[in-house]
Design an enzyme around this catalytic site. Structure first.
Site, PDB file in Angstrom:
ATOM      1  N   LYS A 111       1.712  13.181   2.681  1.00  0.00           N
ATOM      2  CA  LYS A 111       0.735  12.935   1.626  1.00  0.00           C
ATOM      3  C   LYS A 111      -0.567  12.458   2.262  1.00  0.00           C
ATOM      4  O   LYS A 111      -0.512  11.970   3.396  1.00  0.00           O
ATOM      5  CB  LYS A 111       1.263  11.916   0.628  1.00  0.00           C
ATOM      6  CG  LYS A 111       1.408  10.500   1.222  1.00  0.00           C
ATOM      7  CD  LYS A 111       1.751   9.517   0.168  1.00  0.00           C
ATOM      8  CE  LYS A 111       0.539   8.807  -0.347  1.00  0.00           C
ATOM      9  NZ  LYS A 111       0.144   7.625   0.436  1.00  0.00           N
TER      10      LYS A 111
ATOM     11  N   HIS B 294       7.803   9.038   1.596  1.00  0.00           N
ATOM     12  CA  HIS B 294       8.747   8.197   2.344  1.00  0.00           C
ATOM     13  C   HIS B 294       9.537   7.246   1.432  1.00  0.00           C
ATOM     14  O   HIS B 294      10.594   6.765   1.816  1.00  0.00           O
ATOM     15  CB  HIS B 294       8.063   7.484   3.516  1.00  0.00           C
ATOM     16  CG  HIS B 294       7.242   6.288   3.126  1.00  0.00           C
ATOM     17  ND1 HIS B 294       5.955   6.388   2.682  1.00  0.00           N
ATOM     18  CD2 HIS B 294       7.526   4.970   3.118  1.00  0.00           C
ATOM     19  CE1 HIS B 294       5.484   5.183   2.419  1.00  0.00           C
ATOM     20  NE2 HIS B 294       6.426   4.290   2.673  1.00  0.00           N
TER      21      HIS B 294
ATOM     22  N   LYS C   6      13.920   5.650   1.393  1.00  0.00           N
ATOM     23  CA  LYS C   6      14.357   4.242   1.446  1.00  0.00           C
ATOM     24  C   LYS C   6      15.775   4.149   0.903  1.00  0.00           C
ATOM     25  O   LYS C   6      16.089   4.720  -0.145  1.00  0.00           O
ATOM     26  CB  LYS C   6      13.404   3.348   0.624  1.00  0.00           C
ATOM     27  CG  LYS C   6      12.024   3.202   1.264  1.00  0.00           C
ATOM     28  CD  LYS C   6      11.153   2.248   0.482  1.00  0.00           C
ATOM     29  CE  LYS C   6       9.710   2.277   0.955  1.00  0.00           C
ATOM     30  NZ  LYS C   6       9.391   1.398   2.068  1.00  0.00           N
TER      31      LYS C   6
ATOM     32  N   GLU D 101       1.756  -5.093  -2.789  1.00  0.00           N
ATOM     33  CA  GLU D 101       1.491  -5.224  -1.354  1.00  0.00           C
ATOM     34  C   GLU D 101       0.654  -6.470  -1.106  1.00  0.00           C
ATOM     35  O   GLU D 101      -0.279  -6.756  -1.863  1.00  0.00           O
ATOM     36  CB  GLU D 101       0.746  -4.005  -0.838  1.00  0.00           C
ATOM     37  CG  GLU D 101       1.547  -2.727  -0.954  1.00  0.00           C
ATOM     38  CD  GLU D 101       0.868  -1.601  -0.217  1.00  0.00           C
ATOM     39  OE1 GLU D 101       1.168  -1.413   0.967  1.00  0.00           O
ATOM     40  OE2 GLU D 101       0.015  -0.935  -0.828  1.00  0.00           O
TER      41      GLU D 101
ATOM     42  N   ASP E 152      -3.159   6.997  -4.201  1.00  0.00           N
ATOM     43  CA  ASP E 152      -2.418   6.583  -3.001  1.00  0.00           C
ATOM     44  C   ASP E 152      -0.963   6.226  -3.319  1.00  0.00           C
ATOM     45  O   ASP E 152      -0.068   6.505  -2.526  1.00  0.00           O
ATOM     46  CB  ASP E 152      -3.134   5.371  -2.373  1.00  0.00           C
ATOM     47  CG  ASP E 152      -2.514   4.937  -1.055  1.00  0.00           C
ATOM     48  OD1 ASP E 152      -2.240   5.826  -0.218  1.00  0.00           O
ATOM     49  OD2 ASP E 152      -2.297   3.723  -0.858  1.00  0.00           O
TER      50      ASP E 152
ATOM     51  N   HIS F 222       4.642   7.826  -4.820  1.00  0.00           N
ATOM     52  CA  HIS F 222       5.763   6.875  -4.738  1.00  0.00           C
ATOM     53  C   HIS F 222       6.216   6.387  -6.116  1.00  0.00           C
ATOM     54  O   HIS F 222       7.407   6.403  -6.436  1.00  0.00           O
ATOM     55  CB  HIS F 222       5.371   5.655  -3.904  1.00  0.00           C
ATOM     56  CG  HIS F 222       4.820   6.002  -2.542  1.00  0.00           C
ATOM     57  ND1 HIS F 222       5.278   7.069  -1.809  1.00  0.00           N
ATOM     58  CD2 HIS F 222       3.853   5.427  -1.779  1.00  0.00           C
ATOM     59  CE1 HIS F 222       4.607   7.127  -0.665  1.00  0.00           C
ATOM     60  NE2 HIS F 222       3.745   6.140  -0.625  1.00  0.00           N
TER      61      HIS F 222
ATOM     62  N   LYS G 235      -2.991  -3.806  -3.935  1.00  0.00           N
ATOM     63  CA  LYS G 235      -3.109  -4.432  -2.618  1.00  0.00           C
ATOM     64  C   LYS G 235      -3.600  -5.858  -2.815  1.00  0.00           C
ATOM     65  O   LYS G 235      -4.195  -6.187  -3.840  1.00  0.00           O
ATOM     66  CB  LYS G 235      -4.073  -3.646  -1.735  1.00  0.00           C
ATOM     67  CG  LYS G 235      -3.549  -2.242  -1.401  1.00  0.00           C
ATOM     68  CD  LYS G 235      -4.116  -1.699  -0.121  1.00  0.00           C
ATOM     69  CE  LYS G 235      -3.659  -0.269   0.161  1.00  0.00           C
ATOM     70  NZ  LYS G 235      -2.285  -0.173   0.710  1.00  0.00           N
TER      71      LYS G 235
END
Ligand code: BG6
Length: 512
Positions: free
Chosen positions: A170, A200, A204, A238, A257, A262, A362
């Protein structure tokens, strides 16, 4: 080598085993290679689950030799691998790493790559099977794909003969139109069965455990619907700020993002129907159905159902940190969102009327990701008679990271003569139960590509569907013309505006 007993290869794809191959990493000297890919391959080697016949070739513009590339890989592994370099093993392992110095726009570089592969593969017993990993900026995808084809490095998808597979990182595009363009470019050269679009989060352990928890146990599925569930909260928080990635992030923002990929994938595994087979296309069909049922958020509704914000100055790890606009590489008047919260609905029989609340940001107080399924309140009789102080509803929390595991909150009687009810937790933790470190997501996913198992990868139609939904929100933002973005102090749980998404029925964002 016996693979059946290894937990990495057991489970969802245990019918398929990694095939002998060369792994070519375009962008082999970049950040992703150093932090994630090279350490992942090394851990697979330590676990003895790589195919016996295997080698890695890094390709990039950096002026490495085979020798210096091995040193670069070792440095990355020393710093970022979940297990340190084992000196006894390294000397043998490093022989499988080599390097081609080249430019993406230079056909001769691709010829050199081909010559290198032809030269080294017989020594490793690799029969011409190749996995190309595009760890490169999206603007270079088309160029590299065309160069691969022109250099004769792409074998057609066929049952017999050597295989070529391509892994695409991505971001795939930045809206529906550009994503469709990237996918069309890939489709000109590769068959869909050769393309592995990586997310990703799907690698997990805890995300895979959602499948197992839902469809490997009898007790959850009967409750997994709008009769029993009040709402679902998906949080990916995050602690870090934008760090050194402002160049990329300024163009992306939290919606592109994190949500487009995700978070929507987490939503899919939470909301999907039980697939009738554990095969790549069936599982992906069922996940796609969720995306197709997502109620579009368009026009003025964007303001009502989506909150975006940016972090201002504040604290992280107990020290002062700058606001986003003061970060290196960020425009001083940037309107890129570093936080987004969304209230959305999956319009099908199972989920009708159940809101899904999604949030990511974030510079929140900590790194913590979870899916929390909140059940309905018990009736207002017997123990739940006081509307001022309703009993806490049951919540099933699937913790993705850290403290991987799951917890069920239930009401229990406080010991004593009176009947007083107290919320307690039944808690399962991977760490304490299995006592082993979980493999990194990239380990599992690389192994799956070598095995040709695409279950945990994004199919083209899913990329389209998720971008279609996200692009509506992007359009709504653009149409609103607003250049004002709420700010939240770094180190807090986001802007007050996000609370407004949660006004009904005593709902509130969870404090993690
Ligand atoms: C990446 C995003 O895909 O995922 C990053 O580009 C983000 O911005 C990262 O930090 C989070 O991944 P993880 O595995 O650390 O939760």
């Amino acid at each position: 080598m016996t693979l059946q007993t290894n937990p990495l290869t057991a489970g969802l794809s245990d019918a398929l085993f990694p095939q002998p191959c060369s792994l070519v990493i375009f962008g082999g000297s970049g950040d992703l290679s150093k932090r994630k890919l090279l350490p992942a391959v090394y851990n697979l080697a330590l676990d003895g689950v790589l195919p016996t016949n295997f080698d890695v070739v890094g390709f990039s513009m950096n002026d490495f030799t085979d020798e210096s590339y091995r040193a670069f890989a070792k440095e990355g592994i020393d710093k970022y691998s979940r297990r340190p370099v084992d000196p006894a093993h390294w000397a043998d392992y490093e022989r499988s790493l080599s390097y081609v110095h080249g430019s993406f726009s230079d056909p001769a570089s691709f010829q050199r790559l081909k010559a290198k592969l032809d030269e080294i593969e017989p020594g490793f017993g690799v029969p011409g099977n190749r996995v190309f990993y595009l760890a490169i900026p999206p603007s270079l995808i088309e160029l590299v794909v065309n160069q691969l084809q022109a250099a004769g490095l792409v074998s057609p998808a066929a049952k017999d003969g050597p295989f070529t597979r391509i892994i695409v990182e991505k971001p795939i595009g930045r809206d529906l139109e550009s994503a469709q363009k990237v996918n069309a470019t890939l489709a000109k050269v590769f068959d869909e069965s050769q393309i592995f679009r990586i997310d990703h989060y799907l690698g997990k352990e805890t995300v895979q455990n959602i499948f197992v928890m839902r469809f490997g146990n009898a007790i959850f599925e009967p409750l997994w619907n709008n009769h029993f569930i009040d709402h679902v909260q998906i949080t990916v928080a995050e602690e870090e700020g934008v760090g050194t990635r402002a160049g990329y992030y300024e163009e992306a923002g939290a919606l592109r993002d994190m949500v487009q990929n995700h978070i929507l994938q987490l939503l899919c595994v939470t909301a999907m129907e039980a697939p009738w087979a554990n095969s790549a296309d069936v599982v992906r069909d069922y996940k796609l159905a969720v995306l197709n049922c997502l109620r579009p958020i368009t026009g003025k509704d964007v303001e009502k159902f989506v909150v975006r914000a940016q972090y201002g100055p504040g604290f992280a790890h107990g020290v002062d940190v700058p606001g986003y606009r003061r970060e290196e590489g960020v425009k001083p008047d940037s309107t890129t969102e570093t936080y987004v919260a969304i209230k959305c609905y999956v319009d099908n029989w199972r989920w009708a009327g159940v809101p899904f609340y999604l949030r990511t940001g974030k510079r929140l107080p900590k790194r913590a990701s979870e899916i929390a399924v909140q059940f309905k309140h018990v009736p207002e009789v017997l123990f739940n008679l006081n509307p001022e102080r309703p009993l806490e509803p049951n919540v099933l929390t699937l913790r993705i990271q850290p403290d991987e595991g799951l917890a069920l909150r239930i009401g229990a009687k406080l010991p004593g003569p009176k009947v007083r009810i107290y919320p307690v937790k039944m808690d399962f933790r991977y760490g304490t139960t299995f006592g082993e470190q979980s493999p990194e997501a990239y380990e599992r996913l690389l192994l799956d590509v070598m095995a040709g198992d695409a279950t945990l990868f994004m199919r083209r139609d899913a990329v389209d569907a998720s971008w279609r939904w996200v692009t509506n929100i992007l359009k709504g933002w653009k149409e609103s013309g607003s250049r004002w973005l709420p700010e939240y102090p770094a180190g807090t749980w986001g802007p007050l505006e996000a609370e407004k998404l949660m006004t009904e029925r005593n709902r509130a964002w969870r404090t993690l």
